[in-house]
Write a protein that holds these residues in place. Structure first.
Motif, short mmCIF file in Angstrom:
data_model
loop_
_atom_site.label_atom_id
_atom_site.label_comp_id
_atom_site.label_asym_id
_atom_site.label_seq_id
_atom_site.Cartn_x
_atom_site.Cartn_y
_atom_site.Cartn_z
N ARG A 28 0.83 -1.34 0.04
CA ARG A 28 0.01 -0.05 0.05
C ARG A 28 0.92 1.11 0.07
O ARG A 28 0.67 2.18 -0.53
CB ARG A 28 -1.01 -0.05 1.33
CG ARG A 28 -2.17 0.92 1.16
CD ARG A 28 -3.15 0.71 2.36
NE ARG A 28 -2.27 1.24 3.62
CZ ARG A 28 -2.72 2.42 4.10
NH1 ARG A 28 -3.51 3.32 3.73
NH2 ARG A 28 -2.02 2.79 5.30
N GLN A 29 2.02 1.21 0.66
CA GLN A 29 2.75 2.51 0.91
C GLN A 29 3.63 2.51 -0.37
O GLN A 29 3.64 3.72 -0.69
CB GLN A 29 3.66 2.40 2.21
CG GLN A 29 2.89 2.72 3.36
CD GLN A 29 2.35 3.92 3.64
OE1 GLN A 29 3.03 4.89 3.10
NE2 GLN A 29 1.01 3.86 4.00
N PHE A 32 1.14 4.41 -2.68
CA PHE A 32 1.00 5.89 -2.45
C PHE A 32 2.32 6.80 -2.36
O PHE A 32 2.18 7.82 -2.87
CB PHE A 32 0.60 5.92 -0.71
CG PHE A 32 -0.57 5.44 -0.64
CD1 PHE A 32 -1.64 5.13 -1.63
CD2 PHE A 32 -1.11 5.03 0.85
CE1 PHE A 32 -2.91 4.65 -1.32
CE2 PHE A 32 -2.21 4.65 0.98
CZ PHE A 32 -3.21 4.40 0.01
N ASP A 33 3.41 6.02 -2.37
CA ASP A 33 4.80 7.00 -2.70
C ASP A 33 5.40 7.18 -3.89
O ASP A 33 6.19 7.53 -4.32
CB ASP A 33 5.67 6.85 -1.47
CG ASP A 33 6.10 5.31 -1.65
OD1 ASP A 33 6.27 4.71 -2.58
OD2 ASP A 33 6.87 4.76 -0.52
N ASP A 147 -9.57 13.51 4.90
CA ASP A 147 -9.66 11.78 5.29
C ASP A 147 -10.19 11.64 6.54
O ASP A 147 -10.93 10.62 6.73
CB ASP A 147 -8.30 11.11 5.22
CG ASP A 147 -7.51 11.14 3.76
OD1 ASP A 147 -8.54 11.38 2.79
OD2 ASP A 147 -6.31 11.13 3.71
N ILE A 171 -8.23 2.91 -1.16
CA ILE A 171 -6.87 2.81 -1.59
C ILE A 171 -7.08 3.17 -3.31
O ILE A 171 -6.20 3.71 -3.77
CB ILE A 171 -6.31 1.39 -1.73
CG1 ILE A 171 -6.18 1.13 -0.20
CG2 ILE A 171 -5.02 1.23 -2.57
CD1 ILE A 171 -5.61 -0.54 0.10
N ARG A 174 -7.49 7.05 -3.27
CA ARG A 174 -6.41 7.90 -2.94
C ARG A 174 -5.29 7.77 -4.52
O ARG A 174 -4.71 8.79 -4.43
CB ARG A 174 -5.66 7.05 -1.90
CG ARG A 174 -4.23 7.54 -1.52
CD ARG A 174 -4.30 8.85 -0.72
NE ARG A 174 -2.85 9.31 -0.30
CZ ARG A 174 -2.32 9.00 0.84
NH1 ARG A 174 -3.06 8.07 1.58
NH2 ARG A 174 -1.22 9.24 1.23
N LEU A 175 -5.32 6.65 -5.06
CA LEU A 175 -4.65 6.46 -6.07
C LEU A 175 -5.23 7.58 -7.09
O LEU A 175 -4.42 8.04 -7.91
CB LEU A 175 -4.57 5.14 -6.48
CG LEU A 175 -3.82 4.13 -5.94
CD1 LEU A 175 -4.15 2.58 -6.53
CD2 LEU A 175 -2.34 4.50 -5.98
N LEU A 178 -4.18 10.72 -6.25
CA LEU A 178 -2.75 11.14 -6.65
C LEU A 178 -2.47 11.25 -7.98
O LEU A 178 -1.48 12.35 -8.58
CB LEU A 178 -1.78 9.93 -5.89
CG LEU A 178 -1.67 9.68 -4.54
CD1 LEU A 178 -1.09 8.54 -4.12
CD2 LEU A 178 -0.84 11.18 -4.01
N THR A 182 -5.44 16.38 -6.64
CA THR A 182 -4.89 16.83 -5.36
C THR A 182 -5.33 18.06 -4.76
O THR A 182 -5.65 18.87 -5.68
CB THR A 182 -3.31 16.92 -5.31
OG1 THR A 182 -2.87 17.89 -6.39
CG2 THR A 182 -2.89 15.38 -5.90
#
Length: 228
Positions: A28-29, A32-33, A147, A171, A174-175, A178, A182
């Motif tokens: 998951r991280q 996100f990064d 959030d 998830i 969030r994608l 991103l 934003t």
């Protein structure tokens, strides 16, 4: 009473569950990064190196990630990270809207005024800072407030199945954010104004107004993602 063998077996199961959770969080991280990008093809060897997992841990993780729609295992081609396309955006927001409607109806009945006051104060503080000194750190705090507001509503349902399903879909959301939308000086005031309308409708204890306010917010968020 557990025997020694039973206690050991229980500990092994608990440890295995912890390892799986850690592996899932690493994946998951990486999404996100930006170390893993939507639509990217990778091999199992790539993921093992990137996530710092054993091949066994990865192979145990892959069925869950595929079931949740976060990747596809494609014979002869490798593993493809989920793509951000129009069908995915529409589906993710449709699922989110259904969860959020249930959450806001529960909030009308159960969420107390003190929690609503705290959320309103947080939102207005961020909106005021956007007008006076917008910067990246502020938008990151704004995203946390955004959030936090939705998570508060979802957690308030006390429905473990809904909370778990919402977490998986979040998830994807969030994608999408991103990749496409934003928070910025242009986007944040509109999104937070929607939140304030939802807070006001919940405070009025009118379920129809609250659901309408949430529906407008979901529609606005979806359209921001689709128009880019």
């Amino acid at each position: 009473m557990l025997t020694t063998e039973g206690a050991i077996a229980t500990d092994v199961i608990a440890e295995k569950g912890t390892v799986k959770s850690a592996a899932y969080e690493r994946f998951r991280q990486a999404l996100f990064d930006g170390r893993l990008r939507p639509g990217q093809f990778v091999s199992q060897r790539d993921l093992v190196a990137l996530l710092g997992l054993s091949i066994g841990a990865l192979r145990e993780l892959l069925p869950r990630l595929q079931f949740e729609g976060l990747l596809k295992v494609m014979p002869q081609r490798g593993i493809q990270i989920t793509q951000i396309d129009l069908p995915m955006i529409r589906q993710a927001f449709q699922i989110r809207a259904a969860f959020e409607r249930e959450a806001v109806l529960h909030a009308v009945r159960k969420l107390d005024d003190a929690a609503l006051d705290a959320q309103e104060a947080l939102h207005r503080s961020i909106m005021e800072e956007v007008r006076t000194k917008p910067d990246q750190a502020l938008f990151e705090r704004g995203q946390q407030v955004d959030d936090g507001f939705h998570n508060l509503l979802i957690a308030g349902t006390q429905n473990d199945l809904l909370i778990q399903a919402y977490g998986v879909n979040s998830i994807r959301i969030r994608l999408i954010k991103l990749d496409r939308v934003t928070l910025s000086a242009a986007v944040l005031p509109s999104a937070f104004a929607d939140h304030l309308a939802i807070i006001s409708a919940i405070r009025s204890r009118n379920p129809h107004e609250a659901m309408d306010a949430m529906d407008r917010h979901m529609m606005n968020a979806r359209e921001r993602a689709l128009e880019l």
